[in-house]
Write a protein that holds these residues in place. Structure first.
Motif, PDB file in Angstrom:
ATOM      1  N   PHE A 189       7.456   1.423  -3.064  1.00  0.00           N
ATOM      2  CA  PHE A 189       6.141   1.274  -3.684  1.00  0.00           C
ATOM      3  C   PHE A 189       5.528  -0.060  -3.275  1.00  0.00           C
ATOM      4  CE2 PHE A 189       3.568  -0.537  -7.119  1.00  0.00           C
ATOM      5  CZ  PHE A 189       2.615   0.454  -7.300  1.00  0.00           C
ATOM      6  N   THR A 190       4.264  -0.035  -2.856  1.00  0.00           N
ATOM      7  CA  THR A 190       3.538  -1.267  -2.555  1.00  0.00           C
ATOM      8  C   THR A 190       2.106  -1.123  -3.036  1.00  0.00           C
ATOM      9  OG1 THR A 190       2.930  -2.839  -0.801  1.00  0.00           O
ATOM     10  CG2 THR A 190       2.898  -0.498  -0.228  1.00  0.00           C
ATOM     11  N   SER A 191       1.568  -2.182  -3.625  1.00  0.00           N
ATOM     12  CA  SER A 191       0.217  -2.102  -4.188  1.00  0.00           C
ATOM     13  C   SER A 191      -0.541  -3.409  -3.999  1.00  0.00           C
ATOM     14  CB  SER A 191       0.269  -1.749  -5.683  1.00  0.00           C
ATOM     15  OG  SER A 191       0.758  -2.837  -6.435  1.00  0.00           O
ATOM     16  N   THR A 192      -1.855  -3.299  -4.083  1.00  0.00           N
ATOM     17  CA  THR A 192      -2.751  -4.453  -4.036  1.00  0.00           C
ATOM     18  C   THR A 192      -3.688  -4.372  -5.227  1.00  0.00           C
ATOM     19  OG1 THR A 192      -2.703  -4.502  -1.619  1.00  0.00           O
ATOM     20  CG2 THR A 192      -4.506  -5.667  -2.697  1.00  0.00           C
ATOM     21  N   ALA A 193      -3.846  -5.476  -5.939  1.00  0.00           N
ATOM     22  CA  ALA A 193      -4.772  -5.550  -7.073  1.00  0.00           C
ATOM     23  C   ALA A 193      -5.797  -6.637  -6.795  1.00  0.00           C
ATOM     24  CB  ALA A 193      -4.023  -5.837  -8.368  1.00  0.00           C
ATOM     25  N   VAL A 194      -7.061  -6.341  -7.099  1.00  0.00           N
ATOM     26  CA  VAL A 194      -8.157  -7.272  -6.824  1.00  0.00           C
ATOM     27  C   VAL A 194      -8.929  -7.531  -8.110  1.00  0.00           C
ATOM     28  CG1 VAL A 194     -10.179  -7.755  -5.402  1.00  0.00           C
ATOM     29  CG2 VAL A 194      -8.363  -6.261  -4.521  1.00  0.00           C
ATOM     30  N   ARG A 195      -9.003  -8.782  -8.500  1.00  0.00           N
ATOM     31  CA  ARG A 195      -9.786  -9.169  -9.669  1.00  0.00           C
ATOM     32  C   ARG A 195     -11.262  -9.239  -9.278  1.00  0.00           C
ATOM     33  NH1 ARG A 195      -9.421 -14.462 -13.558  1.00  0.00           N
ATOM     34  NH2 ARG A 195     -11.643 -14.861 -13.716  1.00  0.00           N
ATOM     35  N   SER A 196     -12.122  -8.503  -9.999  1.00  0.00           N
ATOM     36  CA  SER A 196     -13.565  -8.569  -9.726  1.00  0.00           C
ATOM     37  C   SER A 196     -14.336  -9.300 -10.822  1.00  0.00           C
ATOM     38  CB  SER A 196     -14.138  -7.158  -9.532  1.00  0.00           C
ATOM     39  OG  SER A 196     -14.079  -6.417 -10.746  1.00  0.00           O
ATOM     40  N   LEU A 197     -13.620  -9.756 -11.863  1.00  0.00           N
ATOM     41  CA  LEU A 197     -14.256 -10.549 -12.905  1.00  0.00           C
ATOM     42  C   LEU A 197     -14.795 -11.848 -12.312  1.00  0.00           C
ATOM     43  CD1 LEU A 197     -14.683 -10.741 -16.046  1.00  0.00           C
ATOM     44  CD2 LEU A 197     -12.576 -12.090 -16.091  1.00  0.00           C
TER      45      LEU A 197
ATOM     46  N   GLY B 299      -1.286  13.414  -3.226  1.00  0.00           N
ATOM     47  CA  GLY B 299      -0.137  13.644  -2.375  1.00  0.00           C
ATOM     48  C   GLY B 299      -0.551  13.991  -0.961  1.00  0.00           C
ATOM     49  N   LEU B 300      -0.453  13.026  -0.039  1.00  0.00           N
ATOM     50  CA  LEU B 300      -0.725  13.309   1.372  1.00  0.00           C
ATOM     51  C   LEU B 300       0.344  14.234   1.934  1.00  0.00           C
ATOM     52  CD1 LEU B 300      -1.720   9.704   2.531  1.00  0.00           C
ATOM     53  CD2 LEU B 300      -3.248  11.609   1.992  1.00  0.00           C
ATOM     54  N   THR B 301       1.571  14.019   1.503  1.00  0.00           N
ATOM     55  CA  THR B 301       2.692  14.928   1.754  1.00  0.00           C
ATOM     56  C   THR B 301       3.489  15.013   0.459  1.00  0.00           C
ATOM     57  OG1 THR B 301       4.306  13.255   2.451  1.00  0.00           O
ATOM     58  CG2 THR B 301       2.785  14.084   4.140  1.00  0.00           C
ATOM     59  N   ASP B 302       4.577  15.765   0.465  1.00  0.00           N
ATOM     60  CA  ASP B 302       5.423  15.832  -0.721  1.00  0.00           C
ATOM     61  C   ASP B 302       6.058  14.480  -1.039  1.00  0.00           C
ATOM     62  OD1 ASP B 302       4.857  18.482  -1.069  1.00  0.00           O
ATOM     63  OD2 ASP B 302       6.698  19.211  -0.128  1.00  0.00           O
ATOM     64  N   CYS B 303       6.192  13.620  -0.019  1.00  0.00           N
ATOM     65  CA  CYS B 303       6.870  12.337  -0.204  1.00  0.00           C
ATOM     66  C   CYS B 303       5.941  11.139  -0.194  1.00  0.00           C
ATOM     67  CB  CYS B 303       7.928  12.145   0.892  1.00  0.00           C
ATOM     68  SG  CYS B 303       9.266  13.358   0.844  1.00  0.00           S
ATOM     69  N   LEU B 304       4.750  11.267   0.379  1.00  0.00           N
ATOM     70  CA  LEU B 304       3.836  10.132   0.534  1.00  0.00           C
ATOM     71  C   LEU B 304       2.610  10.317  -0.357  1.00  0.00           C
ATOM     72  CD1 LEU B 304       3.003   7.485   1.926  1.00  0.00           C
ATOM     73  CD2 LEU B 304       1.997   8.882   3.754  1.00  0.00           C
ATOM     74  N   ASN B 305       2.398   9.364  -1.278  1.00  0.00           N
ATOM     75  CA  ASN B 305       1.249   9.375  -2.185  1.00  0.00           C
ATOM     76  C   ASN B 305       0.394   8.143  -1.973  1.00  0.00           C
ATOM     77  OD1 ASN B 305       2.380  10.988  -5.295  1.00  0.00           O
ATOM     78  ND2 ASN B 305       2.320  11.723  -3.198  1.00  0.00           N
ATOM     79  N   VAL B 306      -0.900   8.299  -2.198  1.00  0.00           N
ATOM     80  CA  VAL B 306      -1.832   7.187  -2.184  1.00  0.00           C
ATOM     81  C   VAL B 306      -2.591   7.203  -3.500  1.00  0.00           C
ATOM     82  CG1 VAL B 306      -3.620   8.575  -1.038  1.00  0.00           C
ATOM     83  CG2 VAL B 306      -3.729   6.072  -0.919  1.00  0.00           C
ATOM     84  N   GLY B 307      -2.908   6.019  -4.048  1.00  0.00           N
ATOM     85  CA  GLY B 307      -3.583   5.967  -5.338  1.00  0.00           C
ATOM     86  C   GLY B 307      -4.560   4.822  -5.433  1.00  0.00           C
ATOM     87  N   ILE B 308      -5.554   4.992  -6.285  1.00  0.00           N
ATOM     88  CA  ILE B 308      -6.520   3.936  -6.580  1.00  0.00           C
ATOM     89  C   ILE B 308      -6.754   3.917  -8.082  1.00  0.00           C
ATOM     90  CG2 ILE B 308      -7.711   4.014  -4.351  1.00  0.00           C
ATOM     91  CD1 ILE B 308      -9.877   5.725  -5.703  1.00  0.00           C
TER      92      ILE B 308
END
Length: 295
Positions: A137-145, A95-104
């Motif tokens: 919500f916005t996300s990026t997924a990267v295939r490394s196979l 939680g960068l703030t109560d409303c903004l989250n970042v995840g990996i």
């Protein structure tokens, strides 16, 4: 026509809600500043089942998430009804703030790395306040196979998939909460020329609180894109949440093996009717990095 309407919803809905919120807040302030209170605890965790809920972690709170899916129940006794097989995802959300989250996160399926941003734009209020909670919500997924040998010439950009969602939820009572999740998944690479790079879906689900620390959750993603709907299945997931202090333990039954949007929205092949049911769980643990207390 469905796609055009869907895009208009994605663009206009946050603006409409923001304008409505401003008007409601002005009205509330003019009449009684104490008339409305913030509604909290719409859902117990940041995941409804497979997909994200409107919930975000508080500022300075780190969440460690372990997601695990076994094989299908119809794999038979030789595979111990799926328990001999496993797919796992490990994730961190902050939680960068109560409303903004970042995840990996990193999934064993296709050796996929993913990252996301999540912003709670509006918070449900009681009485004269905002009727829903809205999270972007916005996300990026990267295939490394590794690619098969014949596809070694493919560029890095072909490994990327992007997801954008509006998460709209309302807590109706202390026991019942519902959520809608308009979704767009863009794939830079598709298996065949006739496949769709942009896949539109509408997610829906809810939570019914059984006791103070347990609840039953359900989630369904309906594919709006015609070609994708003909080749793949809608995802239905059922879950049972157990809260124990700083842990939330979710038991899950779903017809989707993957645990990020690029898998369970546009390329799910499982049939509930045929026993393509994956049993699994999510375990989340939160840590307050701003202080000594654990959530």
């Amino acid at each position: 026509m469905v796609k055009i309407s869907f895009l208009l919803v994605l663009v206009c809905l946050p603006l409409t809600f923001a304008q409505a919120q401003d008007e409601l807040l002005k009205l509330a302030g003019a009449t009684d500043s104490a008339a409305s209170e913030t509604v909290t605890g719409t859902f117990k965790a940041t995941r409804l089942v497979n997909g994200h809920s409107v919930e975000t972690n508080g500022e300075g709170v780190l969440l460690f998430l372990i997601s695990h899916r076994f094989g299908t129940l119809n794999s038979g006794a030789y595979e111990f009804f799926g328990l001999d097989q496993a797919t796992i995802r490990l994730g961190l959300e902050y939680g960068l703030t109560d409303c903004l989250n970042v995840g990996i996160g990193r999934s064993s399926l296709e050796k996929t790395f993913d990252g996301f941003l999540k912003y709670k734009l509006l918070q449900q209020q009681t009485k004269q306040g905002m009727p829903v909670t809205l999270t972007l919500f916005t996300s990026t997924a990267v295939r490394s196979l590794k690619w098969p040998d014949e596809e070694e010439s493919l560029d890095l950009e072909h490994r990327f998939t992007y997801t954008h969602q509006l998460l709209i939820a309302r807590k109706f009572t202390e026991r019942l909460s519902l959520q809608l999740s308009p979704t767009l998944v863009h794939r830079n690479l598709v298996p065949a020329r006739q496949d769709e790079n942009n896949v539109y879906a509408l997610g829906g689900g809810g939570r019914f609180k059984i006791t103070k620390h347990t609840s039953f959750n359900a989630e369904y993603y309906y594919l709006l894109s015609d070609q994708t709907r003909e080749a793949f299945r809608n995802t239905l997931s059922l879950g049972f949440d157990i809260e124990t202090g700083g842990h939330v333990f979710q038991l899950i039954f779903t017809n989707a093996q993957g645990m990020v949007e690029k898998f369970f929205v546009p390329q799910n092949t499982g049939y509930w009717s045929k026993g393509d049911i994956y049993f699994g769980f999510n375990i989340s643990r939160t840590f307050d990095l701003k202080g000594d207390e654990e959530w």
